[in-house]
Write a protein that holds these residues in place. Structure first.
Motif, short mmCIF file in Angstrom:
data_model
loop_
_atom_site.label_atom_id
_atom_site.label_comp_id
_atom_site.label_asym_id
_atom_site.label_seq_id
_atom_site.Cartn_x
_atom_site.Cartn_y
_atom_site.Cartn_z
N ARG A 13 7.91 -19.29 -40.63
CA ARG A 13 9.21 -18.77 -40.20
C ARG A 13 9.00 -17.63 -39.21
NH1 ARG A 13 10.21 -13.82 -42.09
NH2 ARG A 13 9.22 -13.08 -43.99
N PRO A 14 10.02 -17.31 -38.42
CA PRO A 14 9.91 -16.16 -37.53
C PRO A 14 9.73 -14.88 -38.35
CG PRO A 14 11.81 -17.50 -36.97
CD PRO A 14 11.28 -18.02 -38.27
N THR A 15 9.10 -13.90 -37.75
CA THR A 15 8.86 -12.64 -38.46
C THR A 15 9.41 -11.47 -37.65
OG1 THR A 15 6.66 -12.56 -37.47
CG2 THR A 15 6.81 -13.45 -39.68
N PRO A 16 10.73 -11.32 -37.66
CA PRO A 16 11.31 -10.23 -36.89
C PRO A 16 10.97 -8.85 -37.45
CG PRO A 16 12.99 -11.31 -38.23
CD PRO A 16 11.73 -12.12 -38.36
N GLU A 17 10.43 -8.82 -38.68
CA GLU A 17 10.07 -7.53 -39.27
C GLU A 17 8.74 -6.97 -38.76
OE1 GLU A 17 10.31 -10.62 -40.68
OE2 GLU A 17 9.78 -10.45 -42.77
N THR A 18 8.02 -7.74 -37.94
CA THR A 18 6.79 -7.21 -37.36
C THR A 18 7.14 -6.31 -36.19
OG1 THR A 18 6.51 -9.10 -35.88
CG2 THR A 18 5.39 -9.22 -38.00
N ARG A 19 6.20 -5.42 -35.88
CA ARG A 19 6.39 -4.49 -34.76
C ARG A 19 5.12 -4.51 -33.93
NH1 ARG A 19 8.63 1.40 -34.13
NH2 ARG A 19 7.08 2.30 -32.75
N VAL A 20 5.27 -4.75 -32.63
CA VAL A 20 4.15 -4.73 -31.71
C VAL A 20 4.35 -3.50 -30.83
CG1 VAL A 20 2.90 -5.95 -29.91
CG2 VAL A 20 4.02 -7.24 -31.74
N GLN A 21 3.36 -2.62 -30.85
CA GLN A 21 3.49 -1.40 -30.06
C GLN A 21 2.29 -1.26 -29.13
OE1 GLN A 21 3.89 1.55 -33.21
NE2 GLN A 21 1.76 2.18 -32.91
N PHE A 22 2.57 -0.78 -27.94
CA PHE A 22 1.54 -0.61 -26.93
C PHE A 22 1.40 0.86 -26.59
CE2 PHE A 22 3.29 -4.86 -26.38
CZ PHE A 22 2.15 -5.63 -26.36
N GLY A 23 0.17 1.31 -26.45
CA GLY A 23 -0.11 2.71 -26.16
C GLY A 23 -0.07 3.00 -24.67
N TYR A 24 0.75 2.31 -23.94
CA TYR A 24 0.90 2.52 -22.50
C TYR A 24 2.32 2.20 -22.09
CZ TYR A 24 -0.16 -2.51 -22.72
OH TYR A 24 -0.18 -3.84 -23.03
N SER A 25 2.67 2.57 -20.87
CA SER A 25 4.03 2.35 -20.36
C SER A 25 4.30 0.87 -20.17
CB SER A 25 4.22 3.06 -19.01
OG SER A 25 4.03 4.44 -19.18
N ALA A 26 5.56 0.53 -20.14
CA ALA A 26 5.97 -0.87 -19.99
C ALA A 26 5.47 -1.42 -18.66
CB ALA A 26 7.48 -0.98 -20.07
N PRO A 27 4.75 -2.56 -18.68
CA PRO A 27 4.28 -3.16 -17.44
C PRO A 27 5.42 -3.94 -16.76
CG PRO A 27 3.58 -4.49 -19.31
CD PRO A 27 4.27 -3.26 -19.87
N ALA A 28 5.15 -4.46 -15.61
CA ALA A 28 6.16 -5.21 -14.87
C ALA A 28 6.63 -6.44 -15.64
CB ALA A 28 5.60 -5.64 -13.50
N HIS A 29 5.80 -6.99 -16.45
CA HIS A 29 6.15 -8.20 -17.22
C HIS A 29 6.61 -7.87 -18.64
CE1 HIS A 29 1.91 -7.35 -18.00
NE2 HIS A 29 2.10 -7.90 -19.18
N ALA A 30 7.13 -6.66 -18.87
CA ALA A 30 7.55 -6.23 -20.21
C ALA A 30 8.64 -7.13 -20.77
CB ALA A 30 8.03 -4.79 -20.18
N ASP A 31 9.56 -7.58 -19.92
CA ASP A 31 10.64 -8.45 -20.41
C ASP A 31 10.07 -9.74 -20.98
OD1 ASP A 31 12.50 -6.58 -19.67
OD2 ASP A 31 12.97 -7.54 -17.75
N ARG A 32 9.06 -10.29 -20.33
CA ARG A 32 8.44 -11.54 -20.80
C ARG A 32 7.75 -11.32 -22.15
NH1 ARG A 32 8.36 -16.31 -22.13
NH2 ARG A 32 6.49 -17.52 -21.81
N LEU A 33 7.07 -10.18 -22.29
CA LEU A 33 6.44 -9.85 -23.57
C LEU A 33 7.47 -9.79 -24.70
CD1 LEU A 33 3.78 -7.14 -22.66
CD2 LEU A 33 3.34 -9.40 -23.61
N CYS A 34 8.60 -9.17 -24.41
CA CYS A 34 9.63 -9.05 -25.43
C CYS A 34 10.20 -10.41 -25.81
CB CYS A 34 10.75 -8.12 -24.94
SG CYS A 34 10.21 -6.40 -24.79
N GLU A 35 10.26 -11.33 -24.87
CA GLU A 35 10.74 -12.69 -25.17
C GLU A 35 9.74 -13.44 -26.05
OE1 GLU A 35 11.62 -15.05 -21.69
OE2 GLU A 35 12.64 -13.36 -20.74
N VAL A 36 8.47 -13.33 -25.73
CA VAL A 36 7.44 -14.11 -26.41
C VAL A 36 7.14 -13.56 -27.80
CG1 VAL A 36 5.01 -14.80 -26.31
CG2 VAL A 36 6.41 -14.89 -24.25
#
Length: 194
Positions: A13-36
């Motif tokens: 099942r999807p796991t919306p309760e997970t959190r992915v965090q990056f120790g750097y500023s949002a890259p140009a492809h940040a929107d794509r990362l958020c979708e995937v």
């Protein structure tokens, strides 16, 4: 990214309760990362991590099959027994090679025992049970290196002795003569090494 998807597949099942965090500023492809990526995606975090709630670890795996797990465990145990039977010195040989590669000299008995997490006496008993002594194994393992070093005319006998872990060239010469019936100098002369 793959880890987050793996958790979803593991649970089925999807796991919306997970959190992915990056120790750097949002890259140009940040929107794509958020979708995937499923769950919350955060940039400019103190460190990069995938945070999964502990409760998810207690959820059943939809792909788990006890019979498959038991068969795989038995196969692994049989393979390990086969490897031990074919190479009874396996752990010792690996430790010896690892320490030999990490040092400028061959390892000593105590160093190998410490690396294996056993006492020197236990290591001696294991070697004896397989028809070896530490000194004999060490000599057999170092013989190709010994011949290579002695064939190198740019090295003095003192340098060869040092590279092989001897405290001085006279100790090396005594050991060499005892094993090969001639001195290192005589061996070199037979190879026509100046």
């Amino acid at each position: 990214m793959a880890f987050s998807l793996l958790v979803s597949r593991y649970l089925g099942r999807p796991t919306p309760e997970t959190r992915v965090q990056f120790g750097y500023s949002a890259p140009a492809h940040a929107d794509r990362l958020c979708e995937v990526l499923e769950g919350e995606v955060v940039f400019d975090a103190p460190y990069t991590a995938i945070l999964v709630p502990r409760a998810l670890a207690h959820q059943p795996n939809i792909a788990f099959d006890h019979q498959v797990w038991q068969t795989a465990s038995e196969m692994c145990a049989a393979e390990q027994r086969g490897q031990q039977a074919s190479d009874p010195l396996g752990d010792f040989a690996l430790a010896f090679e690892h320490l030999l590669a990490a040092r400028a000299r061959p390892p000593r008995l105590g160093e190998v025992a410490e690396h294996l997490g056993i006492s020197q006496r236990t290591l001696i008993r294991r070697l004896q049970a397989n028809g070896w002594t530490f000194a004999r194994y060490r000599e057999a393992r170092l013989q190709p290196r010994l011949e290579q070093l002695l064939a190198d005319p740019s090295l003095t006998l003192e340098e060869v002795a040092s590279r092989l872990g001897f405290s001085d060239s006279s100790a090396f010469a005594r050991s060499f003569k005892r094993r090969f019936g001639q001195t290192p100098g005589q061996f070199r002369k037979a190879l026509d090494v100046p």
